[in-house]
Every structure is written in C-alpha cells, then in structure tokens.
Design a protein around this motif. Structure first.
Motif, PDB file in Angstrom:
ATOM      1  N   GLN A  82     -22.064  99.303 -14.186  1.00 23.48           N
ATOM      2  CA  GLN A  82     -22.579  99.833 -13.257  1.00 23.48           C
ATOM      3  C   GLN A  82     -23.789 100.451 -13.598  1.00 23.48           C
ATOM      4  OE1 GLN A  82     -20.611 102.526 -11.145  1.00 23.48           O
ATOM      5  NE2 GLN A  82     -22.088 103.335 -10.446  1.00 23.48           N
ATOM      6  N   ASP A  83     -24.047 101.184 -14.441  1.00 21.65           N
ATOM      7  CA  ASP A  83     -25.070 101.441 -15.550  1.00 21.65           C
ATOM      8  C   ASP A  83     -26.063 100.663 -15.822  1.00 21.65           C
ATOM      9  OD1 ASP A  83     -23.679 104.143 -15.420  1.00 21.65           O
ATOM     10  OD2 ASP A  83     -23.215 104.495 -17.443  1.00 21.65           O
ATOM     11  N   GLN A  84     -26.124  99.500 -16.562  1.00 21.68           N
ATOM     12  CA  GLN A  84     -26.870  98.454 -16.856  1.00 21.68           C
ATOM     13  C   GLN A  84     -27.170  98.484 -14.843  1.00 21.68           C
ATOM     14  OE1 GLN A  84     -27.863  97.701 -19.733  1.00 21.68           O
ATOM     15  NE2 GLN A  84     -26.162  99.324 -20.681  1.00 21.68           N
ATOM     16  N   LEU A  85     -26.502  97.780 -14.440  1.00 21.22           N
ATOM     17  CA  LEU A  85     -27.158  97.392 -13.413  1.00 21.22           C
ATOM     18  C   LEU A  85     -28.803  98.857 -12.677  1.00 21.22           C
ATOM     19  CD1 LEU A  85     -24.050  95.874 -11.264  1.00 21.22           C
ATOM     20  CD2 LEU A  85     -26.654  94.644 -12.108  1.00 21.22           C
ATOM     21  N   THR A  86     -27.562 100.126 -12.724  1.00 21.30           N
ATOM     22  CA  THR A  86     -29.285 100.518 -12.303  1.00 21.30           C
ATOM     23  C   THR A  86     -30.057 101.166 -13.379  1.00 21.30           C
ATOM     24  OG1 THR A  86     -26.884 102.443 -11.644  1.00 21.30           O
ATOM     25  CG2 THR A  86     -28.950 103.105 -11.715  1.00 21.30           C
ATOM     26  N   ASP A  87     -29.520 100.806 -14.441  1.00 24.91           N
ATOM     27  CA  ASP A  87     -31.397 100.279 -15.376  1.00 24.91           C
ATOM     28  C   ASP A  87     -32.071  99.027 -15.068  1.00 24.91           C
ATOM     29  OD1 ASP A  87     -30.399 102.478 -16.579  1.00 24.91           O
ATOM     30  OD2 ASP A  87     -29.951 101.675 -18.202  1.00 24.91           O
ATOM     31  N   ALA A  88     -31.295  98.471 -14.642  1.00 25.11           N
ATOM     32  CA  ALA A  88     -32.433  97.218 -14.203  1.00 25.11           C
ATOM     33  C   ALA A  88     -33.331  97.478 -12.664  1.00 25.11           C
ATOM     34  CB  ALA A  88     -31.464  95.418 -13.912  1.00 25.11           C
ATOM     35  N   ILE A  89     -32.203  97.949 -12.243  1.00 25.55           N
ATOM     36  CA  ILE A  89     -32.740  98.561 -11.118  1.00 25.55           C
ATOM     37  C   ILE A  89     -34.263  99.430 -11.285  1.00 25.55           C
ATOM     38  CG2 ILE A  89     -33.008  99.550  -9.118  1.00 25.55           C
ATOM     39  CD1 ILE A  89     -29.716  98.724  -8.786  1.00 25.55           C
TER      40      ILE A  89
END
Length: 178
Positions: A82-89
């Motif tokens: 979830q954290d990685q996806l928030t950064d990717a977004i």
C-alpha cells in the motif's frame, strides 16, 4: 542488491525492464524471486523518478505467497505494498503521466485486505475513491491479475475478489436489516 544500487541509471532501467518482463507471469514463486531486485531498484531510485519500479514492487508483494501461520508477515506485505503504491501514484501524478490506474485498484485491494483480514481500520471513502478511479481505466484481464477472483473468503464461505467482498460489505442494507 548492492550492485543494483551503484549501477548506472541506464543499467537500472535495463534491469527493471527484464525484471518486469520476468514478473509478468505473476506466480507466487516468480514474485518471490523478483522481490530482491525490485526492492534494490526502489532503494536505488532515491530521487523518486520512476513510479513503475514501486508499482511492480507492490504488485510482487501482493502476489507473494501468504503464510497463514505468519499473519504479521502477511499484514506487513499488504501494508508495505500500500505504501509503495501511494508513492507510485504520487510520482506518477507529479510527472503528469496519464494512465497507470492499476495503482489505485491495487492500493484499494491492499486496503481491503488490511481491513478484512487484519482489522486494520482503513478509510472507507479512500477505498471507494480508488476503486472508482480504476473502474473503467483497468481492463478486465489486468483487473483479474491484481484482484484475483478467489482472493477473499467471505463469512458464508464464498471465495471472491477483494472488490466484490468490499462491495458486499458496504452495499446499503434493506430497511430494517441488521
């Protein structure tokens, strides 16, 4: 991992493209083997330029075999993804790059798993917002890779996708229903 961190940007891009191609099969074993490469590529991108590295790392974490006897590790994978996806977004949006709405779908799936499996309270509106942004933007075949049809076991024993489990949980109840 150390070699990737000190590699030239062009070499890191080649490593990423090969890892992404390899990970396309998205089996548990493939995801497991791709994780160290993707983790090193994320660490090597200290300037936070390349959103796809974080997206692939998150998807590999999500697709990793979950050990039912080690709930903390499974919860950690969902949370880290979830954290990685928030950064990717964030990186994708800063670069004004269109598309890549798979990230919102994947982040919603992470949040749903954390809510349903680990009672880690998530913001329902953020889940609904992510699902809405991904609704028409993610083709069905990609959707099934990210949110597998048997990802969640419901209270009545059905195996459904995380989005279906969430919809069942949050749909309005008929008047007078518990």
């Amino acid at each position: 991992m150390a070699a990737i961190r000190v590699a030239s940007p062009a070499t890191r891009v080649r490593i990423f493209l090969q890892t992404e191609k390899y990970r396309a099969a998205s089996t548990e074993d493939v995801n497991e083997r791709a994780l160290p490469m993707l983790e090193a590529l994320v660490e090597a991108d200290a300037e936070e330029i390349f959103h796809r590295v974080r997206g692939q790392y998150a998807l590999a974490l999500m697709g990793r075999k979950k050990d039912r006897s080690d709930a903390a590790s499974s919860e950690g994978d969902w949370s880290k993804a979830q954290d990685q996806l928030t950064d990717a977004i964030r990186i994708r949006d800063m670069s004004r790059e269109p598309n890549w709405r798979e990230y919102e779908l994947a982040r919603a799936v992470c949040k749903i798993h954390l809510e349903l499996e680990f009672n880690e309270k998530q913001e329902p509106n953020s889940i609904d917002r992510d699902l809405e942004q991904a609704k028409d933007a993610v083709p069905p075949e990609r959707r099934k890779l990210i949110d597998k049809d048997d990802a969640v076991t419901t209270k009545d024993g059905r195996k459904v996708s995380a989005a279906t489990a969430w919809a069942d949980l949050t749909k309005p109840k008929p008047d007078g229903a518990p």
